[in-house]
Design a protein around this motif. Structure first.
Motif, PDB file in Angstrom:
ATOM      1  N   HIS A  18     -51.555  58.085  14.498  1.00  0.00           N
ATOM      2  CA  HIS A  18     -50.667  59.096  15.039  1.00  0.00           C
ATOM      3  C   HIS A  18     -50.630  58.907  16.558  1.00  0.00           C
ATOM      4  N   ALA A  22     -45.443  61.126  21.917  1.00  0.00           N
ATOM      5  CA  ALA A  22     -44.655  59.893  21.800  1.00  0.00           C
ATOM      6  C   ALA A  22     -43.292  60.101  22.436  1.00  0.00           C
ATOM      7  N   VAL A  25     -39.922  59.207  17.985  1.00  0.00           N
ATOM      8  CA  VAL A  25     -40.559  59.227  16.667  1.00  0.00           C
ATOM      9  C   VAL A  25     -39.469  59.056  15.612  1.00  0.00           C
ATOM     10  N   TYR A  40     -44.072  55.729  15.851  1.00  0.00           N
ATOM     11  CA  TYR A  40     -44.181  56.413  17.152  1.00  0.00           C
ATOM     12  C   TYR A  40     -44.059  55.365  18.261  1.00  0.00           C
TER      13      TYR A  40
END
Lengths: 142, 387
Positions: A18, A22, A25, A40
Motif C-alpha cells: 500500500h 499516493a 491510484v 499506487y
C-alpha cells in the motif's frame, strides 16, 4: 504452464504494498471475475519515482502486476502511458492464452492510476484522452 | 525437497499395489478374448470378469446380473440418462436432477433438451443438501427420471439417497444416482436405498483409470448403449478391458474389506484438518456439510485470496490439491457447485479442496495447516481486499 520469469515474479513479487499519499491510484477488475489490481504511483517532476501494487487474483495476475510495476518504475509519465500488455507478456517470457487478460489488467491499472493523477493535478496526459476508468471497473472477465 | 503430499484423491487415486499385481497377468499370460469360450485362455478371461462383477455387485448389495462394465463414471452417467430418456419417451419427457451434479450429468441433460426433453435442476441449501419437498413438488405426470448424486465431488455433501429413492419409488419414477465419489466412502445398498441405476468408477477407489460400472436394476427400461457384439449382455458392446475389470474387482474387494477402519481413519484426519484450519486461519468458510460429508473431503474458502495462487504455492511445498476458482477451470465462472450453495463469486474463487487418503498421517495434517496459514497470510498481504 508458466515460464520461470512468471513464477519468479509470482513467488517474489516486486513493489508489493500500500502507499500512503499516493499521487495517483488506479483499481481495475472485480471480485466476480476473480481479478482485482490496484496500482499506487508516486510522481515527481513527471517521473514515476515509486510504484506499489496490491492484487487479488491468480499467479499470473500477481506476476503481471509485479512485472508491470518494474517496467514503469523510474520512467516518465509519457513512457508509462505507452506500456502495453504485449510488453508485459514479452517481459514475462509469455503467458498462457487464457491468462493474457492478466496482462491487459496490468496495463489498464497503470493507465487508471495515471488518469487519477491527471485528474488530481488538472493535467492532460497524451494517450489518455479517450480513457475512461469507469469502463475498466467491470474489466476482467475475459 | 519436502515430502510429496497428494491431497487430490477426489480427482483420482494411486492404484493399489495389489490391484497392479492382479492386473498384470491379463496382459501377456491370460490374454484371451473373453468371448472365445472354446479354449481355456478365453474362458479364463471370462472368469476374471465374472469374479470382478461379483465383487462390485456384493459391495453395493446387487445381483451380479445387474452390473455392467463401462469405460468409467462419465460413460455410466451418459448411459443412465440417455438410455432411460430414449427408452421411456412414450411415458414422458421430464427429468429431475440437481444444480450440483457432475458435468457428465448436467451436460447430458442439456444435450437431451435438444430432443424435446425438459430438465428441472433442484436447488441446494448452504451445505449442498437438496430439499425433499422441492423434489416432491417438481414431480410431474411426465417425469421419467430422477438423477441425484450420492455424494458431491467438490464439497463432499452426502444426499438423503434412501428418502429420494422412496419418493421415486412411490411415484413409479426411475431413480439414478451418480455414486462415483461415494464408492468406498459411504455404505451403498441399492435395495435398501431403492436405487434403480447407479454409476461408479474404479480410479476413485485405488483401481485403474478407464473402467467403471453401472448397476441396472432388473426390469428397468433402458436402451442399450454401445451397439455391436454381445458383450455385457448385449447392452454395452466391445471387447472387455479384462485387465481393467480385474483391477476394478480387486480395488473393490480391498475397499470392502477395510471399509470401517479406512473411513474411521479418514474421518479422524478430516476432523483434525478442519479444526486446524478453523483455529489457525481467520476469515474462512467451510464448504459443504459440517458432518454429513465424505470422510476424505475438506473444502474451505479463504476470503480475499484466489485459489490458483494458493495451489501454485502449495505445489512449491509439495502439496497437491484442487480449487473451484475460475482460473483453474479455464471458464469464466467459479465452480457451479459452490455458486449453487449461495457462495458469492469472490469467496468461491478462493476455495481449496483437500481430499485425503490413508497414506496421509496426522503429522502431515499439521504440516498442511501450517503451510496453509503461511500461504494465506502471504497472499492476503498482496491482496487489496479487506483493507
Amino acid at each position: 504452464m508458466y515460464t520461470e520469469t512468471v513464477m519468479d515474479h509470482f513467488r517474489n513479487p516486486r513493489n508489493v504494498g500500500h502507499m500512503e499519499n499516493a499521487d495517483g491510484v488506479g483499481q481495475v477488475g472485480n471480485v466476480k471475475c476473480g481479478d482485482i489490481m490496484k496500482i499506487y504511483l508516486k510522481i515527481n517532476d513527471e517521473i514515476i519515482e515509486d510504484v506499489k501494487f496490491e492484487t487479488f487474483g491468480c499467479g499470473s495476475a500477481i506476476a503481471s502486476s509485479s512485472m508491470a510495476t518494474e517496467l514503469i518504475k523510474g520512467k516518465s509519465i509519457d513512457e508509462a502511458v505507452e506500456l502495453s500488455n504485449k510488453a508485459v507478456i514479452e517481459a514475462l517470457g509469455g503467458l498462457p492464452p487464457v491468462k493474457v487478460h492478466c496482462s491487459v489488467l496490468a496495463e489498464q491499472a497503470i493507465k487508471s492510476a495515471l488518469y487519477d493523477y491527471a485528474q488530481k493535478t488538472n493535467k492532460t496526459i497524451k494517450g489518455l484522452e479517450n480513457f475512461n476508468p469507469e469502463d475498466e471497473e467491470e474489466f476482467g472477465c475475459h | 525437497m519436502n515430502k510429496k503430499l497428494y491431497l487430490d484423491n477426489a480427482a483420482t487415486t494411486k492404484v493399489k499395489k495389489e490391484v497392479i499385481e492382479e492386473m498384470k497377468e491379463y496382459f501377456d499370460v491370460m490374454y484371451g478374448n473373453p468371448s472365445s469360450q472354446l479354449y481355456e485362455l478365453g474362458r479364463k478371461s471370462k472368469e476374471a470378469i465374472e469374479k470382478a462383477r461379483k465383487e462390485v455387485a456384493d459391495f453395493i448389495n446387487a445381483d451380479e446380473k445387474e452390473i455392467y462394465f463401462t469405460a468409467g463414471g462419465s460413460e455410466s452417467d451418459n448411459w443412465a440418462i440417455k438410455g432411460v430418456a430414449f427408452a421411456n419417451k412414450n411415458k414422458g419427457n421430464h427429468i429431475i436432477t440437481t444444480k450440483i451434479e457432475h458435468h457428465a450429468v448436467l451436460h447430458t441433460c442439456e444435450y437431451l433438451e435438444k430432443f424435446g426433453f425438459e430438465t428441472t435442476y433442484l436447488n441446494v441449501d448452504q451445505y449442498g443438501m437438496i430439499n425433499l419437498e422441492e423434489l416432491k413438488q417438481s414431480i410431474r405426470p411426465e417425469t421419467i427420471l430422477i438423477s441425484v448424486m450420492f455424494a458431491n465431488n467438490e464439497i463432499g455433501t452426502i444426499q438423503p439417497i434412501e428418502q429420494i429413492g422412496e419418493i421415486a419409488k412411490e411415484h413409479g419414477i426411475i431413480f439414478h444416482t451418480d455414486a462415483v465419489q461415494a464408492l468406498g466412502g459411504v455404505r451403498i445398498d441399492v435395495k435398501k436405498q431403492h436405487i434403480d441405476l447407479l454409476s461408479v468408477s474404479a480410479h476413485k477407489v485405488g483401481g485403474p483409470k478407464g473402467i467403471g460400472a453401472m448397476y441396472i436394476k432388473k426390469g428397468v427400461k433402458i436402451d442399450n448403449f454401445i451397439h455391436g457384439g454381445g458383450q455385457e449382455r448385449g447392452k454395452r458392446a466391445g471387447t472387455e478391458g479384462v485387465q481393467n475389470i480385474a483391477g476394478f474387482g480387486k480395488a473393490v474387494e480391498l475397499a470392502a474389506k477395510n471399509f470401517d477402519e479406512h473411513n474411521d481413519y479418514l474421518i479422524k484426519l478430516r476432523t483434525k484438518l478442519i479444526e486446524g484450519i478453523k483455529a489457525n486461519i481467520p476469515d474462512v468458510v467451510l464448504n459443504g456439510h459440517p458432518t454429513n460429508r465424505l470422510p476424505n473431503n475438506v473444502n474451505f474458502s479463504y476470503k480475499y485470496v484466489e485459489g490458483e495462487a494458493i495451489l501454485l504455492l502449495l505445489d512449491m511445498e509439495g502439496i497437491a490439491a484442487s480449487s473451484g476458482s475460475a482460473c483453474t477451470s479455464g471458464s469464466l465462472d467459479p465452480s457451479h457447485v459452490l455458486l449453487a450453495t449461495g457462495l458469492d463469486h469472490g469467496t468461491a474463487h478462493g476455495s481449496i479442496r483437500f481430499t485425503l487418503s490413508d497414506e496421509i498421517t496426522e503429522e502431515d495434517i499439521d504440516f498442511v495447516v501450517e503451510t496453509m496459514r503461511a500461504i494465506i497470510s502471504r497472499l492476503r498481504e498482496i491482496s487489496p481486499l479487506n483493507k
